[in-house]
Scaffold this active site. Structure first.
Site, PDB file in Angstrom:
ATOM      1  N   CYS A  13       0.774  -1.233  -0.050  1.00 44.45           N
ATOM      2  CA  CYS A  13      -0.059  -0.078  -0.012  1.00 44.45           C
ATOM      3  C   CYS A  13       0.930   1.297  -0.005  1.00 44.45           C
ATOM      4  O   CYS A  13       1.901   1.563   0.773  1.00 44.45           O
ATOM      5  CB  CYS A  13      -0.808   0.116   1.264  1.00 44.45           C
ATOM      6  N   CYS A  19      -0.604   5.351   7.444  1.00 43.53           N
ATOM      7  CA  CYS A  19      -1.884   4.782   7.893  1.00 43.53           C
ATOM      8  C   CYS A  19      -1.689   3.907   9.147  1.00 43.53           C
ATOM      9  O   CYS A  19      -2.068   4.167  10.278  1.00 43.53           O
ATOM     10  CB  CYS A  19      -2.562   3.825   6.943  1.00 43.53           C
ATOM     11  N   CYS A  96      -8.099   0.266  -0.709  1.00 39.82           N
ATOM     12  CA  CYS A  96      -7.178  -0.096   0.572  1.00 39.82           C
ATOM     13  C   CYS A  96      -7.326  -1.641   0.185  1.00 39.82           C
ATOM     14  O   CYS A  96      -8.240  -2.577  -0.341  1.00 39.82           O
ATOM     15  CB  CYS A  96      -7.897  -0.161   1.948  1.00 39.82           C
ATOM     16  N   GLN A 220     -18.261 -10.531  12.638  1.00 38.50           N
ATOM     17  CA  GLN A 220     -16.936 -10.603  12.099  1.00 38.50           C
ATOM     18  C   GLN A 220     -16.618 -10.134  10.966  1.00 38.50           C
ATOM     19  O   GLN A 220     -17.665 -10.254   9.755  1.00 38.50           O
ATOM     20  CB  GLN A 220     -16.578 -12.272  12.309  1.00 38.50           C
ATOM     21  N   TYR A 249     -20.689 -13.465  25.860  1.00 39.32           N
ATOM     22  CA  TYR A 249     -20.245 -12.242  25.155  1.00 39.32           C
ATOM     23  C   TYR A 249     -20.782 -12.695  23.620  1.00 39.32           C
ATOM     24  O   TYR A 249     -19.965 -12.507  22.687  1.00 39.32           O
ATOM     25  CB  TYR A 249     -18.807 -12.233  24.952  1.00 39.32           C
ATOM     26  N   GLU A 271     -25.461 -11.172  26.240  1.00 38.56           N
ATOM     27  CA  GLU A 271     -24.815 -10.099  25.486  1.00 38.56           C
ATOM     28  C   GLU A 271     -25.209  -8.647  26.000  1.00 38.56           C
ATOM     29  O   GLU A 271     -26.369  -8.570  26.411  1.00 38.56           O
ATOM     30  CB  GLU A 271     -25.127 -10.320  24.047  1.00 38.56           C
ATOM     31  N   ASP A 319     -16.119 -15.690  24.014  1.00 39.28           N
ATOM     32  CA  ASP A 319     -15.869 -14.786  23.056  1.00 39.28           C
ATOM     33  C   ASP A 319     -15.441 -13.313  23.476  1.00 39.28           C
ATOM     34  O   ASP A 319     -16.055 -12.552  23.021  1.00 39.28           O
ATOM     35  CB  ASP A 319     -16.493 -15.048  21.560  1.00 39.28           C
ATOM     36  N   CYS A 346      -9.520 -12.961  20.798  1.00 36.07           N
ATOM     37  CA  CYS A 346      -8.845 -12.030  19.541  1.00 36.07           C
ATOM     38  C   CYS A 346      -7.508 -11.327  20.062  1.00 36.07           C
ATOM     39  O   CYS A 346      -7.037 -10.282  19.558  1.00 36.07           O
ATOM     40  CB  CYS A 346      -9.912 -11.105  19.327  1.00 36.07           C
TER      41      CYS A 346
END
Length: 390
Positions: A13, A19, A96, A220, A249, A271, A319, A346
């Site tokens: 890029c 960025c 992008c 996601q 979650y 949630e 999660d 994550c």
């Protein structure tokens, strides 16, 4: 010339350094996967063997959610782009390498349309102007497209003509929403919104299930790798058909709904985000499932109350966000004592912390660790961990 240097010269890029979003783009994709594998091994090797990371065949243009900030430069030219990593400065971006191509084209077209409709960009300092952000979400399997125009004011001159002109350029657009955010805030979306075209949401399919995606609901952003990630989570759960699963979650209910559709006995989802819970309930109906229920609440508090009631789910699926889980949640999990825990993470750093807490305070032990590359060219790593009682 080294492979990584050639990568920069031939395809990377032009705003890579400005960025800061794709921190690993100076590496070839094979080098990126090695870097991520080594990071997970370093953090989690004390808990067990880390299986080889699952990468993508084509690690480009995978983001099905794209957002751009709009501004007017000193020369009066309207520009759009992304916030520089860790700052509030906007870097102009038209194309992008990790974003959906159609989404990028829509954003550029909107920018070019603004002057002809006499629409300005919003200025955070003066609190004047119109357009702040554009958010585009695309259903990977359904090809449905949502465009969200985030404005600093509810007044939208010639809105019907603007939407008509946009849809003439892009007939793929299935819904257009105006979201109103007049506040000085880092949050992109405000509380109020008007549906300008379509039904205000899109749908997508994942692991054989259909999901509704509204403007604010979490979904996601890499559908190809999400199927891999959630497929591993279901595999680790080892469903037999008579178990009760607690999906914490749960967002719009993705993992829980997939589990309910693929043989789980009963699923309970919790949630904190009310919009996501409403979507989750709708998603369960759309998939004709009557073995799943959803509750709005903080995962830690919900776990604590369930543990006090002596309710014993067989499997807990978790999660959590990047900050990981809380001690309140983990201590309640230990008290609840499910046979199996499937942790979808994550952030390997907070995952290591949480696994350490479970190891030091319970008889739970890690059985399998599977990293998945959900976000190529960035430092982010998703990991699925199977945890069982000794």
């Amino acid at each position: 010339m080294s492979q990584s240097k050639q990568n920069i010269k031939n395809g990377s890029c032009p705003v890579y350094k400005k960025c800061g979003g794709c921190q690993l783009q100076n590496l070839s994709y094979e080098e990126q996967l090695r870097f991520k594998q080594n990071k997970v091994v370093k953090l989690l090797k004390s808990f067990g063997r880390v299986e080889p990371i699952i990468g993508m065949d084509n690690p480009y243009h995978y983001r099905n959610k794209v957002q751009a900030a709009f501004f007017t430069d000193r020369n009066g030219k309207i520009k759009s782009g992304v916030y520089q990593s860790g700052t509030h400065r906007i870097v102009s971006v038209d194309d992008c390498q990790i974003e959906d191509k159609l989404a990028d084209e829509i954003i550029v077209a909107i920018r070019k349309m603004l002057p002809s409709f006499r629409l300005t960009t919003y200025n955070e300092d003066t609190r004047k102007g119109f357009l702040r952000h554009v958010l585009v979400k695309r259903g990977f399997s359904t090809a449905q497209v949502m465009v969200v125009l985030v404005t600093g004011t509810p007044i939208f001159p010639s809105k019907n003509n603007f939407v008509k002109a946009l849809r003439e350029k892009f007939p793929q657009i299935t819904t257009v929403v105006q979201n109103i955010n007049p506040f000085k805030t880092n949050l992109v979306l405000g509380e109020r919104q008007n549906i300008l075209y379509g039904n205000g949401y899109i749908e997508d399919e994942l692991c054989g299930c259909r999901f509704r995606i509204s403007t604010k609901s979490f979904y996601q952003i890499n559908p190809i790798q999400t199927e891999v990630l959630y497929g591993k989570a279901i595999e680790f759960a080892g469903l037999k058909g008579d178990e009760t699963i607690l999906d914490t979650y749960c967002g719009v209910g993705t993992i829980g709904i997939i589990a309910a559709k693929h043989g789980a006995g009963q699923v309970i989802g919790v949630e904190l985000n009310g919009d996501a819970v409403r979507d989750a309930i709708q998603n369960a109906k759309a998939n004709q499932l009557n073995n799943i229920r959803f509750f709005k609440g903080d995962a830690g508090e919900f776990m604590e109350s369930v543990a006090e009631e002596n309710t014993k789910p067989d499997i807990v699926m978790m999660d959590p966000p990047r900050a990981g889980s809380s001690e309140q949640f983990l201590s309640s999990l230990i008290k609840m004592a499910p046979k199996t825990v499937v942790y979808v993470s994550c952030n390997p750093e907070t995952l290591a912390r949480d696994l350490g807490y479970l190891r030091n305070n319970s008889s739970y032990r890690v059985k399998r660790i599977q990293p998945v590359d959900m976000f190529p060219h960035t430092q982010h790593i998703e990991t699925v961990v199977l945890i069982t009682k000794k």
